[in-house]
Write a protein that holds these residues in place. Structure first.
Motif, PDB file in Angstrom:
ATOM      1  N   LEU A  92      -4.578   5.828   9.621  1.00 31.23           N
ATOM      2  CA  LEU A  92      -3.632   4.906  10.004  1.00 31.23           C
ATOM      3  C   LEU A  92      -4.393   3.593  10.371  1.00 31.23           C
ATOM      4  CD1 LEU A  92      -1.173   7.141  12.389  1.00 31.23           C
ATOM      5  CD2 LEU A  92      -0.655   6.136  10.189  1.00 31.23           C
ATOM      6  N   ARG A  93      -5.495   3.654  11.184  1.00 35.33           N
ATOM      7  CA  ARG A  93      -6.252   2.649  11.590  1.00 35.33           C
ATOM      8  C   ARG A  93      -6.838   1.772  10.305  1.00 35.33           C
ATOM      9  NH1 ARG A  93      -9.620   4.925  14.443  1.00 35.33           N
ATOM     10  NH2 ARG A  93     -11.323   5.141  13.229  1.00 35.33           N
ATOM     11  N   GLY A  94      -6.954   2.659   9.193  1.00 34.58           N
ATOM     12  CA  GLY A  94      -7.547   1.900   7.809  1.00 34.58           C
ATOM     13  C   GLY A  94      -6.324   1.086   7.490  1.00 34.58           C
ATOM     14  N   VAL A  95      -4.902   1.621   7.199  1.00 34.73           N
ATOM     15  CA  VAL A  95      -3.936   0.940   6.611  1.00 34.73           C
ATOM     16  C   VAL A  95      -3.400  -0.169   7.597  1.00 34.73           C
ATOM     17  CG1 VAL A  95      -3.351   2.706   5.510  1.00 34.73           C
ATOM     18  CG2 VAL A  95      -2.245   2.453   7.386  1.00 34.73           C
ATOM     19  N   GLY A  96      -4.140  -0.440   8.914  1.00 31.13           N
ATOM     20  CA  GLY A  96      -3.743  -1.727   9.402  1.00 31.13           C
ATOM     21  C   GLY A  96      -2.770  -1.281  10.889  1.00 31.13           C
ATOM     22  N   VAL A  97      -2.685  -0.391  11.334  1.00 29.79           N
ATOM     23  CA  VAL A  97      -1.987   0.180  12.555  1.00 29.79           C
ATOM     24  C   VAL A  97      -2.785  -0.492  13.645  1.00 29.79           C
ATOM     25  CG1 VAL A  97      -1.110   1.845  13.900  1.00 29.79           C
ATOM     26  CG2 VAL A  97      -0.825   2.058  11.658  1.00 29.79           C
ATOM     27  N   GLY A  98      -2.419  -1.191  14.678  1.00 32.79           N
ATOM     28  CA  GLY A  98      -3.120  -2.010  15.483  1.00 32.79           C
ATOM     29  C   GLY A  98      -3.622  -3.384  15.046  1.00 32.79           C
ATOM     30  N   ASN A  99      -3.661  -3.578  13.910  1.00 34.21           N
ATOM     31  CA  ASN A  99      -4.335  -4.986  13.193  1.00 34.21           C
ATOM     32  C   ASN A  99      -3.326  -5.937  13.089  1.00 34.21           C
ATOM     33  OD1 ASN A  99      -5.738  -6.732  12.286  1.00 34.21           O
ATOM     34  ND2 ASN A  99      -6.763  -5.486  10.685  1.00 34.21           N
ATOM     35  N   GLN A 100      -2.979  -6.822  13.792  1.00 33.42           N
ATOM     36  CA  GLN A 100      -1.931  -7.886  13.588  1.00 33.42           C
ATOM     37  C   GLN A 100      -2.216  -8.677  12.212  1.00 33.42           C
ATOM     38  OE1 GLN A 100      -2.340 -10.301  17.172  1.00 33.42           O
ATOM     39  NE2 GLN A 100      -1.456  -9.045  18.475  1.00 33.42           N
ATOM     40  N   GLU A 101      -3.439  -8.711  11.626  1.00 33.24           N
ATOM     41  CA  GLU A 101      -3.390  -9.297  10.542  1.00 33.24           C
ATOM     42  C   GLU A 101      -2.760  -8.572   9.335  1.00 33.24           C
ATOM     43  OE1 GLU A 101      -7.402 -10.311  10.031  1.00 33.24           O
ATOM     44  OE2 GLU A 101      -7.554 -12.007  11.790  1.00 33.24           O
ATOM     45  N   ALA A 102      -2.675  -7.234   9.385  1.00 35.44           N
ATOM     46  CA  ALA A 102      -2.278  -6.418   8.546  1.00 35.44           C
ATOM     47  C   ALA A 102      -0.700  -6.288   8.046  1.00 35.44           C
ATOM     48  CB  ALA A 102      -2.529  -4.938   8.721  1.00 35.44           C
ATOM     49  N   THR A 103      -0.580  -6.122   6.863  1.00 33.42           N
ATOM     50  CA  THR A 103       1.056  -6.452   6.718  1.00 33.42           C
ATOM     51  C   THR A 103       1.591  -5.069   6.415  1.00 33.42           C
ATOM     52  OG1 THR A 103       0.460  -6.578   4.232  1.00 33.42           O
ATOM     53  CG2 THR A 103       0.567  -8.660   5.686  1.00 33.42           C
ATOM     54  N   VAL A 104       3.002  -4.919   6.403  1.00 31.94           N
ATOM     55  CA  VAL A 104       3.716  -3.804   6.216  1.00 31.94           C
ATOM     56  C   VAL A 104       3.479  -3.425   4.817  1.00 31.94           C
ATOM     57  CG1 VAL A 104       5.675  -2.702   6.320  1.00 31.94           C
ATOM     58  CG2 VAL A 104       5.032  -4.080   8.533  1.00 31.94           C
ATOM     59  N   ALA A 105       3.720  -4.461   3.724  1.00 36.22           N
ATOM     60  CA  ALA A 105       3.904  -4.372   2.385  1.00 36.22           C
ATOM     61  C   ALA A 105       2.434  -3.503   1.747  1.00 36.22           C
ATOM     62  CB  ALA A 105       3.985  -5.690   1.775  1.00 36.22           C
ATOM     63  N   ILE A 156     -11.744   9.943   7.257  1.00 30.90           N
ATOM     64  CA  ILE A 156     -12.355   9.283   8.447  1.00 30.90           C
ATOM     65  C   ILE A 156     -13.378   8.274   8.235  1.00 30.90           C
ATOM     66  CG2 ILE A 156     -14.022  10.156  10.344  1.00 30.90           C
ATOM     67  CD1 ILE A 156     -12.688  12.747  10.420  1.00 30.90           C
ATOM     68  N   LEU A 157     -14.229   8.435   7.010  1.00 33.07           N
ATOM     69  CA  LEU A 157     -14.963   7.258   6.574  1.00 33.07           C
ATOM     70  C   LEU A 157     -14.406   5.920   6.069  1.00 33.07           C
ATOM     71  CD1 LEU A 157     -17.950   9.337   5.309  1.00 33.07           C
ATOM     72  CD2 LEU A 157     -17.597   8.523   7.677  1.00 33.07           C
ATOM     73  N   THR A 166      -8.685   1.652  -0.269  1.00 27.19           N
ATOM     74  CA  THR A 166      -7.883   2.356  -1.385  1.00 27.19           C
ATOM     75  C   THR A 166      -8.293   3.415  -2.308  1.00 27.19           C
ATOM     76  OG1 THR A 166      -6.305   0.075  -1.263  1.00 27.19           O
ATOM     77  CG2 THR A 166      -5.842   1.756  -2.788  1.00 27.19           C
ATOM     78  N   VAL A 167      -9.363   3.008  -2.684  1.00 28.47           N
ATOM     79  CA  VAL A 167      -9.970   3.895  -3.773  1.00 28.47           C
ATOM     80  C   VAL A 167     -10.371   5.376  -3.106  1.00 28.47           C
ATOM     81  CG1 VAL A 167     -11.958   4.606  -5.099  1.00 28.47           C
ATOM     82  CG2 VAL A 167     -10.979   1.984  -5.305  1.00 28.47           C
ATOM     83  N   ILE A 168     -11.044   5.298  -1.669  1.00 23.41           N
ATOM     84  CA  ILE A 168     -11.200   6.407  -0.918  1.00 23.41           C
ATOM     85  C   ILE A 168     -10.145   7.323  -0.632  1.00 23.41           C
ATOM     86  CG2 ILE A 168     -12.441   7.196   1.171  1.00 23.41           C
ATOM     87  CD1 ILE A 168     -14.269   4.831   1.135  1.00 23.41           C
ATOM     88  N   VAL A 169      -8.981   6.683   0.004  1.00 26.11           N
ATOM     89  CA  VAL A 169      -7.822   7.341   0.477  1.00 26.11           C
ATOM     90  C   VAL A 169      -7.200   7.954  -0.887  1.00 26.11           C
ATOM     91  CG1 VAL A 169      -7.530   6.003   2.542  1.00 26.11           C
ATOM     92  CG2 VAL A 169      -6.412   5.322   0.431  1.00 26.11           C
ATOM     93  N   CYS A 170      -7.234   7.327  -1.901  1.00 25.80           N
ATOM     94  CA  CYS A 170      -6.547   7.733  -3.263  1.00 25.80           C
ATOM     95  C   CYS A 170      -7.088   8.931  -3.590  1.00 25.80           C
ATOM     96  CB  CYS A 170      -6.372   6.699  -4.322  1.00 25.80           C
ATOM     97  SG  CYS A 170      -5.046   5.507  -4.216  1.00 25.80           S
ATOM     98  N   THR A 171      -8.610   8.872  -3.803  1.00 20.15           N
ATOM     99  CA  THR A 171      -9.604  10.040  -4.050  1.00 20.15           C
ATOM    100  C   THR A 171      -9.167  11.263  -3.112  1.00 20.15           C
ATOM    101  OG1 THR A 171     -11.164   8.400  -4.921  1.00 20.15           O
ATOM    102  CG2 THR A 171     -11.868  11.007  -4.551  1.00 20.15           C
ATOM    103  N   ALA A 172      -9.138  10.858  -1.669  1.00 20.38           N
ATOM    104  CA  ALA A 172      -8.778  12.031  -0.800  1.00 20.38           C
ATOM    105  C   ALA A 172      -7.306  12.567  -0.970  1.00 20.38           C
ATOM    106  CB  ALA A 172      -9.004  11.663   0.509  1.00 20.38           C
ATOM    107  N   GLY A 173      -6.554  11.784  -1.458  1.00 22.53           N
ATOM    108  CA  GLY A 173      -5.088  12.386  -1.727  1.00 22.53           C
ATOM    109  C   GLY A 173      -5.063  13.222  -2.884  1.00 22.53           C
ATOM    110  N   ILE A 174      -5.874  12.583  -3.994  1.00 21.16           N
ATOM    111  CA  ILE A 174      -5.947  13.827  -5.015  1.00 21.16           C
ATOM    112  C   ILE A 174      -6.581  15.328  -4.726  1.00 21.16           C
ATOM    113  CG2 ILE A 174      -7.405  14.147  -7.169  1.00 21.16           C
ATOM    114  CD1 ILE A 174      -7.231  11.238  -7.660  1.00 21.16           C
ATOM    115  N   PHE A 175      -7.581  15.035  -3.743  1.00 20.76           N
ATOM    116  CA  PHE A 175      -8.241  16.200  -3.452  1.00 20.76           C
ATOM    117  C   PHE A 175      -7.323  17.197  -2.684  1.00 20.76           C
ATOM    118  CE2 PHE A 175     -13.307  14.865  -3.299  1.00 20.76           C
ATOM    119  CZ  PHE A 175     -12.807  14.823  -4.643  1.00 20.76           C
TER     120      PHE A 175
END
Length: 427
Positions: A92-105, A156-157, A166-175
């Motif tokens: 959640l932190r990686g996708v921008g939760v808590g970061n004002q510069e991150a966009t919902v899209a 976590i990393l 994005t590449v890391i979380v997609c790989t983790a999603g495949i796993f």
């Protein structure tokens, strides 16, 4: 005729728990508990817990290893729940939760890519390995949990590598998608093993209740844990390593506690090798303790079961060699350092066990290092020798398997679907 006062007319019990008796008293029948009068509050609470979280008829309705397996499965589920909380927070932190510069899209696209790649991975894995999950349920169960820990560690990393997030979380999603297929399928296979009264649905439902209770406990602990680990990456990684070690240890103990009475390739190989050494047939508990539970990547002579005829023979002479000394509904051959078994449509379960026994024996002969000297016999000569060996010992071996407690009415051998009818003459 009037019943004698105080005579016991009948007794009844509920499973192995409560026992009651019906006693004639004057002109009525009185129902009383057999043994101590009344039930303590502790026993009452245990009875409620047993009804809610254990299958009906426990312990008679489940296998002997049920309680030990469920205990370690509960420990691993609790530790996995805590690890998952840490991984979710990082994602959640990686996708921008808590970061004002991150966009919902941007966050939505990342989440959709992760889920999409996971779906594709789930389909491909089920296609490639689905048939292996029954025969090697223990190995794939442990593999799924190891892969799940790797996926969570990647999550976590991931926030610390924003360029590759994005590449890391997609790989983790495949796993994690592979974990879902392997974990769910092997759990179903273990449920079939645990069900002693064809009560797979009840066992699955109660397993779900146990898991929900554990996840609820994990949720409560996580609520206390999150404020402590927030903005503290070192503590997050340290706790994750601690929970992962506990998770893997509990999973190893869980799969080690399972005692399956059906024969797969590993268990049959262990039992056969022991029988050939000293004539003793291992009981299911002994063989299961020796069965490897880790996926092996070392090079061994593979065995292919239920292959096409062209993988066995290439000429009429090969067919003649395959039929020599052979009156069984299967053909064996050694091709390209691989033992292949071709099965006829009329082959029974005992024929499948015998064919596998011969294949295991051939593999043991082919696995002898060539440094000890060149083989003195050709491949076809070893095949003929395997037929002669099994003709003399297999009937006794099969009877011994049944006497030792093995289920010889079905197997978990990984047979493919090819069945061949061949002519014994005019070739």
């Amino acid at each position: 005729m009037e019943k004698k006062r105080g005579a016991v007319l009948a007794t009844e019990r509920y499973g192995s728990a409560e026992s009651w008796k019906y006693v004639a008293k004057d002109a009525t029948i009185e129902r009383t508990r057999d043994g101590r009068e009344g039930v303590s509050r502790g026993h009452s609470l245990f009875g409620v817990f047993k009804c809610v979280f254990l299958p009906q008829g426990y312990p008679e309705s489940v296998s002997d290893d049920y309680l030990q397996y469920q205990f370690w499965d509960t420990v691993q589920a609790f530790s996995s729940s805590l690890s998952g909380t840490l991984a979710t927070q990082a994602s959640l932190r990686g996708v921008g939760v808590g970061n004002q510069e991150a966009t919902v899209a941007a966050a939505t696209v990342t989440w959709l890519l992760r889920d999409g790649t996971g779906m594709l991975g789930r389909i491909l894995f089920a296609w490639q390995k689905g048939s292996k999950l029954d025969s090697e349920a223990k190995k794939w169960r442990l593999f799924a949990d190891v892969l799940n820990d790797i996926a969570m560690f990647m999550e976590i990393l991931a926030p610390y590598f924003p360029a590759c997030f994005t590449v890391i979380v997609c790989t983790a999603g495949i796993f994690k998608s592979l974990v879902g297929v392997a974990g769910g399928a092997t759990r179903a296979a273990l449920t079939v093993h645990q069900a002693r009264r064809d009560n797979m649905a009840d066992i699955s439902a109660k397993d779900g209740s146990q898991e929900t209770l554990v996840n609820l406990a994990g949720l409560l602990v996580s609520l206390m844990l999150i404020p402590i680990v927030t903005d503290n990456p070192m503590l997050t990684v340290s706790l994750f390593i601690l929970f992962t070690v506990l998770h893997l240890f509990a999973n190893y103990k869980a799969v080690r506690s399972v005692v399956m009475e059906t024969l797969n390739e590993a268990r049959l190989s262990i039992v056969l090798q022991q029988y050939l050494r000293d004539g003793r047939i291992l009981r299911p508990a002994e063989a299961n303790q020796k069965e490897p539970v880790l996926l092996e990547f070392r090079k061994t002579v593979p065995i292919k079961l239920g292959v096409r005829l062209q993988e066995i023979i290439e000429s009429p002479e090969d067919l003649k060699s395959a039929l020599k000394e052979n009156n069984m509904p299967f053909l064996l051959a050694v091709r390209n350092d691989c033992v292949c078994v071709c099965l006829a449509p009329e082959a029974s379960v005992s024929d499948e066990i015998r064919g596998m026994c011969q294949a295991v024996w051939l593999r043991s002969k082919l696995s002898i290092p060539t440094s000890r000297g060149p083989r003195m016999k050709s491949n076809w000569e070893m095949v003929h020798e395997s037929h002669k060996l099994m003709d003399t010992m297999f009937h006794t071996f099969l009877k011994g398997l049944e006497a030792a407690g093995w289920d010889i009415t079905r197997t978990l051998l990984d047979w493919d679907e090819w069945r061949v009818e061949w002519k014994t003459k005019n070739y």
